[in-house]
Every structure is written in C-alpha cells, then in structure tokens.
Design a protein around this motif. Structure first.
Motif, short mmCIF file in Angstrom:
data_model
loop_
_atom_site.label_atom_id
_atom_site.label_comp_id
_atom_site.label_asym_id
_atom_site.label_seq_id
_atom_site.Cartn_x
_atom_site.Cartn_y
_atom_site.Cartn_z
N GLY A 25 -33.25 -13.90 65.58
CA GLY A 25 -32.82 -14.75 64.65
C GLY A 25 -30.89 -14.31 64.31
N THR A 26 -30.79 -13.33 64.61
CA THR A 26 -28.82 -12.91 64.41
C THR A 26 -28.58 -12.76 65.72
OG1 THR A 26 -29.34 -10.31 65.29
CG2 THR A 26 -29.74 -11.09 63.02
N VAL A 27 -27.35 -13.05 65.71
CA VAL A 27 -26.23 -13.29 67.15
C VAL A 27 -25.52 -11.81 67.13
CG1 VAL A 27 -24.36 -14.21 67.67
CG2 VAL A 27 -25.92 -15.91 65.65
N MET A 28 -25.66 -11.57 68.44
CA MET A 28 -25.34 -10.68 68.70
C MET A 28 -23.29 -10.70 68.99
SD MET A 28 -27.66 -7.78 71.54
CE MET A 28 -28.15 -9.53 72.61
N THR A 29 -22.95 -10.05 68.63
CA THR A 29 -21.39 -9.12 69.20
C THR A 29 -21.69 -9.55 70.74
OG1 THR A 29 -21.56 -6.88 69.04
CG2 THR A 29 -21.24 -8.17 66.63
N PRO A 30 -20.41 -9.34 71.18
CA PRO A 30 -20.18 -9.57 72.64
C PRO A 30 -20.32 -8.20 72.67
CG PRO A 30 -18.57 -10.54 71.43
CD PRO A 30 -19.07 -9.85 71.10
N ARG A 31 -19.57 -6.90 72.14
CA ARG A 31 -20.58 -5.38 72.85
C ARG A 31 -21.45 -5.41 72.16
NH1 ARG A 31 -19.13 -1.74 75.13
NH2 ARG A 31 -20.37 0.11 74.54
N GLN A 32 -22.52 -5.47 72.11
CA GLN A 32 -23.94 -5.30 71.81
C GLN A 32 -25.07 -5.98 73.09
OE1 GLN A 32 -24.49 -7.53 67.75
NE2 GLN A 32 -25.31 -5.52 67.00
N LYS A 33 -23.67 -7.52 73.28
CA LYS A 33 -24.69 -7.67 74.72
C LYS A 33 -24.03 -6.57 76.19
CE LYS A 33 -23.37 -12.63 73.42
NZ LYS A 33 -23.35 -14.26 73.52
N THR A 34 -22.63 -6.23 76.35
CA THR A 34 -22.79 -5.40 76.44
C THR A 34 -23.30 -4.43 77.14
OG1 THR A 34 -20.03 -5.67 77.04
CG2 THR A 34 -21.38 -4.46 78.08
N LEU A 35 -23.72 -3.25 75.51
CA LEU A 35 -25.27 -2.89 75.82
C LEU A 35 -25.61 -2.72 75.65
CD1 LEU A 35 -23.57 -1.19 72.58
CD2 LEU A 35 -23.32 0.06 74.37
N GLN A 36 -26.61 -4.24 76.06
CA GLN A 36 -27.73 -4.54 75.94
C GLN A 36 -28.18 -4.38 77.68
OE1 GLN A 36 -28.88 -9.00 75.33
NE2 GLN A 36 -30.99 -7.60 74.43
N ALA A 37 -26.72 -5.04 78.69
CA ALA A 37 -26.83 -5.84 79.83
C ALA A 37 -27.28 -4.02 80.04
CB ALA A 37 -25.98 -6.06 80.54
N ALA A 38 -25.99 -2.86 79.98
CA ALA A 38 -26.66 -1.88 80.97
C ALA A 38 -27.24 -0.71 80.42
CB ALA A 38 -24.73 -1.00 79.54
N LEU A 39 -28.46 -1.27 79.22
CA LEU A 39 -29.78 -0.43 78.93
C LEU A 39 -30.59 -1.64 80.31
CD1 LEU A 39 -29.83 -0.43 75.18
CD2 LEU A 39 -29.65 1.44 76.86
N GLU A 40 -31.35 -0.53 81.04
CA GLU A 40 -32.27 -0.64 82.18
C GLU A 40 -33.21 0.03 81.68
OE1 GLU A 40 -32.08 -3.68 83.97
OE2 GLU A 40 -30.87 -4.23 83.47
N LEU A 41 -34.86 -0.27 82.53
CA LEU A 41 -35.76 0.91 82.29
C LEU A 41 -35.54 1.97 83.29
CD1 LEU A 41 -38.57 -1.32 81.69
CD2 LEU A 41 -37.43 0.13 80.43
N PRO A 42 -35.37 3.36 82.46
CA PRO A 42 -35.01 4.44 83.28
C PRO A 42 -36.42 4.39 84.42
CG PRO A 42 -36.17 5.20 81.32
CD PRO A 42 -36.17 3.65 81.31
N MET A 43 -36.02 5.85 85.18
CA MET A 43 -36.89 6.03 86.00
C MET A 43 -37.92 6.98 86.06
SD MET A 43 -35.90 4.10 89.50
CE MET A 43 -37.13 4.87 90.45
N LEU A 44 -39.06 6.39 85.64
CA LEU A 44 -40.95 6.84 85.41
C LEU A 44 -41.89 6.76 86.35
CD1 LEU A 44 -40.78 5.55 81.31
CD2 LEU A 44 -40.03 8.00 82.80
N ALA A 45 -42.58 7.45 86.69
CA ALA A 45 -43.67 7.52 87.39
C ALA A 45 -44.63 6.47 87.27
CB ALA A 45 -44.35 9.43 87.57
#
Length: 223
Positions: A25-45
């Motif tokens: 229910g909270t609105v993300m700031t543009p910076r938070q959206k940028t951080l979220q987009a940069a967070l992909e799952l790391p490579m794991l077996a």
C-alpha cells in the motif's frame, strides 16, 4: 575489512517490526523503483523457496515469489530497520541496520556513537540456529525439539574475524531474513568476482602476425 564512521542520525520512520508485506500500500519513490529494478536473483545452483510458496505453484511462480520477497526485503533494509543482536557476551542489544546505497554493504549502528560498515562480499558463512531453554540446536539436523514459546531463532552472519547474530521470535521471519540476506551476500560476491575478471581482461586485443604472438612493443604500436 570493517570501517568505523561517524554516527548517522536515525529516521523516525524506523520500526522494530520486521514483518511481511511491510511495504503493502505504500508508494515507492523513483529511487526505490530504480533499486528494485537493479535487484535480480543471483546465480545459484538451486534456489530456496519463499515461505509464501504454495504446493501447486509452478517453478516460475516460485521464482517470482522469491524475487518479490528478496526485493521487498532489500528495500526495507535499505530504508533501515531495527533488529535485536545477540552480543558475544550473550546480551541483547537493539541495533539499527541499513543496507547502503551500493546494496553490498551493511551498516550497523550499535548506539555507542559509531557506525560499523560490513562489506557483504566478506561474509564466509550465514546460517540459522535455535536457542531453546538455554540450549543451542543447529538447524537441519533433526535434533531440534518441538517449538517452545521461549525459543529463539538466531541467524548468524559470519565474517573472517567477527560474527553478527540476529535474534528473531518467529520462524518465518527468521527464514525470510536468512534467505534474503544470503542472496544479498551472493550478489555482492558475484559482483566482486565480475570486477576481478574484468580487471584481468587485457587492455589491448591479442593479435597474431606471421604465426607468432606480438611482443609488448608491437602491441603498443598496434594500439
């Protein structure tokens, strides 16, 4: 290595409540959206399962739930949260934790006038143990007794010369912390490895002339 910095002011919005859906229910700031987009799952077996996974979920649905939990946790930690730390003298201490802007460094304020920065790439191990009636039980051994109202879930983040032990009352919350922290650690370590590989890449492309490798002088002339 760990670095000591001057004390940073804490924000009034910080909360001791580390729960699921904290950002609902909270609105993300543009910076938070940028951080979220940069967070992909790391490579794991193999990838761990998020506590919210259902029996009938497909592999893709499981991965999406894991990614959503990971991103939400990272944004919560980037905003800053209070956690309970178990000290080396087995005392409890409320500390303020924050993931720094690079998302690879954990910043801890232990309310003693100094802030310590812990690069996540330097973590050697992260694991969960259970403390029940003053006895310690490693998880995954099948030796843990039935849950006791006073039992504690402890997530240990181990560095070469120091351990950080975070205490949780709820199993699901500790699992979320463990899974997401491990993925942040893997992400930081993989970024470091990628930088190291790039630093080993030769400045000039290797070229072969007349059946032999060029000398350093020839490489310089070619460039």
């Amino acid at each position: 290595s760990d670095h000591l910095r001057t004390r940073h002011p804490l924000t009034k919005e910080d909360s001791f409540d580390l729960t699921f859906g904290q950002r609902s229910g909270t609105v993300m700031t543009p910076r938070q959206k940028t951080l979220q987009a940069a967070l992909e799952l790391p490579m794991l077996a193999t990838y761990p399962q998020a506590p919210s996974v259902s029996v009938g979920d497909s592999d893709e649905a499981k991965k999406q739930k894991l990614l959503a939990m990971y991103q939400e946790f990272a944004l919560d930690l980037h905003a800053g949260m209070y956690l309970t730390q178990l000290t080396s003298s087995r005392d409890y201490s409320d500390i303020h934790c924050q993931l720094m802007e690079d998302l690879t460094t954990l910043k801890l304020d232990q309310n003693n006038g100094q802030i310590i920065e812990f690069p996540l790439k330097n973590v050697s191990k992260v694991y969960r143990i259970v403390r029940n009636e003053d006895k310690w039980y490693p998880t995954g051994t099948g030796s843990i007794p039935l849950a006791h109202p006073q039992s504690e879930q402890i997530v240990v983040v181990e560095f070469m010369r120091r351990k950080l032990a975070f205490v949780f009352k709820q199993l699901q919350v500790s699992q979320r912390f463990l899974i997401c922290m491990e993925m942040l650690i893997r992400r930081a370590q993989q970024q470091q490895a990628h930088k190291a590989m790039r630093s080993l890449t030769p400045t000039f492309p290797t070229q072969v002339r007349s059946g032999h490798c060029p000398t350093p002088r020839q490489v310089h002339d070619i460039g």
